[in-house]
Motif scaffolding. Structure first.
Motif, PDB file in Angstrom:
ATOM      1  N   PHE A 128     -36.726  47.524  55.110  1.00 21.78           N
ATOM      2  CA  PHE A 128     -35.582  47.063  54.324  1.00 21.78           C
ATOM      3  C   PHE A 128     -36.049  47.022  52.884  1.00 21.78           C
ATOM      4  CE2 PHE A 128     -32.502  43.627  52.967  1.00 21.78           C
ATOM      5  CZ  PHE A 128     -31.350  44.345  53.227  1.00 21.78           C
ATOM      6  N   GLY A 129     -35.639  48.023  52.098  1.00 22.65           N
ATOM      7  CA  GLY A 129     -36.081  48.145  50.711  1.00 22.65           C
ATOM      8  C   GLY A 129     -35.086  47.508  49.768  1.00 22.65           C
ATOM      9  N   VAL A 130     -35.484  46.403  49.145  1.00 20.16           N
ATOM     10  CA  VAL A 130     -34.588  45.575  48.339  1.00 20.16           C
ATOM     11  C   VAL A 130     -34.740  45.883  46.853  1.00 20.16           C
ATOM     12  CG1 VAL A 130     -34.202  43.198  47.563  1.00 20.16           C
ATOM     13  CG2 VAL A 130     -34.528  43.690  49.992  1.00 20.16           C
ATOM     14  N   ILE A 131     -33.616  46.044  46.182  1.00 20.84           N
ATOM     15  CA  ILE A 131     -33.599  46.160  44.723  1.00 20.84           C
ATOM     16  C   ILE A 131     -33.089  44.847  44.144  1.00 20.84           C
ATOM     17  CG2 ILE A 131     -32.479  47.239  42.740  1.00 20.84           C
ATOM     18  CD1 ILE A 131     -34.370  49.146  43.869  1.00 20.84           C
ATOM     19  N   MET A 132     -33.861  44.263  43.241  1.00 21.74           N
ATOM     20  CA  MET A 132     -33.434  43.060  42.523  1.00 21.74           C
ATOM     21  C   MET A 132     -33.647  43.308  41.038  1.00 21.74           C
ATOM     22  SD  MET A 132     -34.961  40.025  44.980  1.00 21.74           S
ATOM     23  CE  MET A 132     -34.517  38.751  43.800  1.00 21.74           C
ATOM     24  N   GLY A 133     -32.568  43.531  40.329  1.00 22.84           N
ATOM     25  CA  GLY A 133     -32.645  43.816  38.906  1.00 22.84           C
ATOM     26  C   GLY A 133     -31.336  43.452  38.247  1.00 22.84           C
ATOM     27  N   THR A 134     -30.751  44.393  37.519  1.00 24.92           N
ATOM     28  CA  THR A 134     -29.431  44.184  36.930  1.00 24.92           C
ATOM     29  C   THR A 134     -28.411  43.893  38.022  1.00 24.92           C
ATOM     30  OG1 THR A 134     -30.009  45.677  35.131  1.00 24.92           O
ATOM     31  CG2 THR A 134     -27.681  45.171  35.419  1.00 24.92           C
ATOM     32  N   GLY A 135     -28.628  44.496  39.186  1.00 22.17           N
ATOM     33  CA  GLY A 135     -27.821  44.235  40.370  1.00 22.17           C
ATOM     34  C   GLY A 135     -28.725  44.021  41.561  1.00 22.17           C
ATOM     35  N   VAL A 136     -28.118  43.687  42.694  1.00 20.93           N
ATOM     36  CA  VAL A 136     -28.870  43.444  43.925  1.00 20.93           C
ATOM     37  C   VAL A 136     -28.365  44.391  45.010  1.00 20.93           C
ATOM     38  CG1 VAL A 136     -29.413  41.762  45.731  1.00 20.93           C
ATOM     39  CG2 VAL A 136     -29.229  41.021  43.351  1.00 20.93           C
ATOM     40  N   GLY A 137     -29.284  45.138  45.607  1.00 23.65           N
ATOM     41  CA  GLY A 137     -28.911  46.061  46.667  1.00 23.65           C
ATOM     42  C   GLY A 137     -30.086  46.317  47.582  1.00 23.65           C
ATOM     43  N   ALA A 138     -29.925  47.239  48.513  1.00 26.87           N
ATOM     44  CA  ALA A 138     -31.029  47.557  49.419  1.00 26.87           C
ATOM     45  C   ALA A 138     -30.708  48.831  50.189  1.00 26.87           C
ATOM     46  CB  ALA A 138     -31.291  46.416  50.396  1.00 26.87           C
ATOM     47  N   GLU A 156     -26.147  46.658  51.950  1.00 25.63           N
ATOM     48  CA  GLU A 156     -25.540  46.009  50.778  1.00 25.63           C
ATOM     49  C   GLU A 156     -25.567  44.491  50.903  1.00 25.63           C
ATOM     50  OE1 GLU A 156     -24.716  46.916  47.941  1.00 25.63           O
ATOM     51  OE2 GLU A 156     -24.483  49.082  47.998  1.00 25.63           O
ATOM     52  N   TRP A 157     -26.768  43.939  50.991  1.00 25.26           N
ATOM     53  CA  TRP A 157     -26.902  42.487  51.109  1.00 25.26           C
ATOM     54  C   TRP A 157     -26.495  41.766  49.829  1.00 25.26           C
ATOM     55  CZ3 TRP A 157     -31.080  38.974  49.376  1.00 25.26           C
ATOM     56  CH2 TRP A 157     -31.858  39.534  48.343  1.00 25.26           C
ATOM     57  N   GLY A 158     -26.507  42.480  48.707  1.00 24.99           N
ATOM     58  CA  GLY A 158     -26.108  41.885  47.440  1.00 24.99           C
ATOM     59  C   GLY A 158     -24.640  41.539  47.386  1.00 24.99           C
ATOM     60  N   HIS A 159     -23.853  42.110  48.311  1.00 21.04           N
ATOM     61  CA  HIS A 159     -22.410  41.885  48.287  1.00 21.04           C
ATOM     62  C   HIS A 159     -21.899  41.297  49.584  1.00 21.04           C
ATOM     63  CE1 HIS A 159     -21.971  43.497  44.305  1.00 21.04           C
ATOM     64  NE2 HIS A 159     -22.794  44.460  44.657  1.00 21.04           N
ATOM     65  N   HIS A 160     -22.729  40.437  50.204  1.00 17.96           N
ATOM     66  CA  HIS A 160     -22.160  39.550  51.212  1.00 17.96           C
ATOM     67  C   HIS A 160     -22.118  38.151  50.594  1.00 17.96           C
ATOM     68  CE1 HIS A 160     -26.395  38.603  52.564  1.00 17.96           C
ATOM     69  NE2 HIS A 160     -25.863  37.423  52.787  1.00 17.96           N
ATOM     70  N   VAL A 177     -24.311  37.368  46.841  1.00 20.74           N
ATOM     71  CA  VAL A 177     -25.717  37.202  46.491  1.00 20.74           C
ATOM     72  C   VAL A 177     -25.962  37.670  45.058  1.00 20.74           C
ATOM     73  CG1 VAL A 177     -28.072  37.965  47.011  1.00 20.74           C
ATOM     74  CG2 VAL A 177     -26.511  37.374  48.876  1.00 20.74           C
ATOM     75  N   ASP A 178     -25.344  38.779  44.686  1.00 25.47           N
ATOM     76  CA  ASP A 178     -25.516  39.359  43.352  1.00 25.47           C
ATOM     77  C   ASP A 178     -25.133  38.381  42.251  1.00 25.47           C
ATOM     78  OD1 ASP A 178     -24.719  41.062  40.909  1.00 25.47           O
ATOM     79  OD2 ASP A 178     -25.567  42.585  42.219  1.00 25.47           O
ATOM     80  N   THR A 179     -24.145  37.533  42.514  1.00 28.46           N
ATOM     81  CA  THR A 179     -23.685  36.590  41.482  1.00 28.46           C
ATOM     82  C   THR A 179     -24.655  35.433  41.280  1.00 28.46           C
ATOM     83  OG1 THR A 179     -22.389  35.196  42.993  1.00 28.46           O
ATOM     84  CG2 THR A 179     -21.282  37.117  42.042  1.00 28.46           C
ATOM     85  N   PHE A 180     -25.668  35.336  42.137  1.00 30.59           N
ATOM     86  CA  PHE A 180     -26.649  34.257  42.038  1.00 30.59           C
ATOM     87  C   PHE A 180     -28.028  34.732  41.602  1.00 30.59           C
ATOM     88  CE2 PHE A 180     -23.610  32.447  45.116  1.00 30.59           C
ATOM     89  CZ  PHE A 180     -23.355  31.227  44.510  1.00 30.59           C
ATOM     90  N   ILE A 181     -28.500  35.885  42.123  1.00 31.79           N
ATOM     91  CA  ILE A 181     -29.910  36.229  41.900  1.00 31.79           C
ATOM     92  C   ILE A 181     -30.135  37.586  41.243  1.00 31.79           C
ATOM     93  CG2 ILE A 181     -30.652  34.723  43.793  1.00 31.79           C
ATOM     94  CD1 ILE A 181     -31.185  37.274  45.435  1.00 31.79           C
ATOM     95  N   SER A 182     -29.114  38.191  40.701  1.00 32.55           N
ATOM     96  CA  SER A 182     -29.366  39.347  39.833  1.00 32.55           C
ATOM     97  C   SER A 182     -29.934  38.830  38.519  1.00 32.55           C
ATOM     98  CB  SER A 182     -28.077  40.127  39.578  1.00 32.55           C
ATOM     99  OG  SER A 182     -27.174  39.348  38.805  1.00 32.55           O
ATOM    100  N   GLY A 183     -30.566  39.695  37.748  1.00 31.56           N
ATOM    101  CA  GLY A 183     -31.118  39.279  36.464  1.00 31.56           C
ATOM    102  C   GLY A 183     -30.093  38.618  35.557  1.00 31.56           C
ATOM    103  N   PRO A 184     -28.936  39.258  35.309  1.00 33.95           N
ATOM    104  CA  PRO A 184     -27.926  38.642  34.450  1.00 33.95           C
ATOM    105  C   PRO A 184     -27.405  37.315  34.997  1.00 33.95           C
ATOM    106  CG  PRO A 184     -27.514  40.988  34.658  1.00 33.95           C
ATOM    107  CD  PRO A 184     -28.591  40.663  35.643  1.00 33.95           C
TER     108      PRO A 184
END
Length: 290
Positions: A128-138, A156-160, A177-184
């Motif tokens: 499970f390769g996770v991207i955490m940056g400007t957005g969150v995805g995998a 798309e764990w960033g959008h549950h 998830v994206d609204t909490f732990i993305s960089g912005p």
């Protein structure tokens, strides 16, 4: 047969050629210049592929990675930071110019492929390769093959949603998830606590700030909820973190501990590792799509 990978980002376009042993034998890079529009980007990618191909013998398979989403059936891009691509069928248009088939995937899937085959996940069957940056995805890779799902949404764990009363996300959902732990999002939360606009890099340096403990605690809580949910559903052999936030050291000790507390049965010690390929993961993963 050689494989060409193109990583189409908002600021740069990068291309590589991999040989039969997955060694990079050629590399090109240029600015995206998205202000010049879709046709300029299309021509830029075509020219880069032509240059990369000229340094190889015979035909090459081609993969393209983009920082966005697209309709799997038509290849039409639906969301990306490079606005001029939205509504365009990049895959079809490139295939017409190149007179050959290509593969298209989002950057998270390309990241997962690269790390699963050549990076931190190469000794694991399911990644499970996770991207955490400007957005969150995998992305999800099983036995060396990308699992994208029926509609290309797998990973798309960033959008549950982890908070039905949370903030509205750009995807249309709330409390993602994206609204909490993305960089912005992390920077926005710091502003809410301090009334100061501060970069994430500076926040992480100022650990003595009276607000840091609360900010970090909330970060780890949301990180652990999101990632433990993913583990409970997918149960991968390993999780690999990439993107700008992958350099945050406490994700791999304190973060891992919080994640494991929330896994069903508490009997899974899923490794959470930092990526090995860094900025090259996207373009290498694009080449590995074929």
């Amino acid at each position: 047969m050689n494989r060409i990978g193109i990583d189409l980002g908002g600021t740069k376009i990068e291309g590589v050629v991999l040989d039969d042993e997955n060694i990079v034998i050629n590399r090109q890079r240029m600015d995206t210049q998205k202000q010049k529009g879709y046709n300029f980007i299309l021509d830029s990618i075509f020219s880069m592929i032509h240059e990369l191909s000229s340094a190889t013998k015979g035909e090459s398979k081609i993969g393209i990675g983009i920082n966005g989403t697209f309709v799997k059936e038509t290849g039409t891009i639906t969301h990306t930071s490079t606005d001029c691509l939205i509504g365009k069928s990049l895959k079809n248009d490139l295939e017409k110019k190149l007179k050959q088939k290509i593969s298209l995937e989002n950057d998270a899937n390309c990241f997962a492929m690269a790390e699963a085959i050549l990076g931190s996940g190469k000794n694991y069957n399911s990644v499970f390769g996770v991207i955490m940056g400007t957005g969150v995805g995998a992305g999800i890779v099983i036995d060396g093959k990308l699992f994208a799902g029926k509609a290309g949404l797998a990973g798309e764990w960033g959008h549950h949603s982890i908070d039905p009363n949370g903030k509205k996300c750009y995807c249309g959902n709330v409390g993602c998830v994206d609204t909490f732990i993305s960089g912005p999002s992390l920077e926005n939360r710091w502003y809410e606590l301090t009334n100061e606009h501060t970069s994430l890099k500076s926040i992480l340096k100022d650990t003595s700030n009276i607000h840091f403990k609360k900010w970090k605690s909330e970060f780890l809580e949301k990180f652990s909820i999101g990632l433990s949910n993913a583990i409970n559903i997918i149960d991968p052999d390993v999780i690999i973190i990439g993107g700008g936030l992958s350099n945050i050291g406490f994700l791999y000790d304190e973060g891992k501990k919080e994640v494991h507390k929330k896994i069903v049965g508490h009997n899974t010690d899923t490794p959470i590792l930092q990526n090995q390929l860094g900025d090259s993961s996207g373009v290498i993963g694009a080449a590995l799509l074929n």
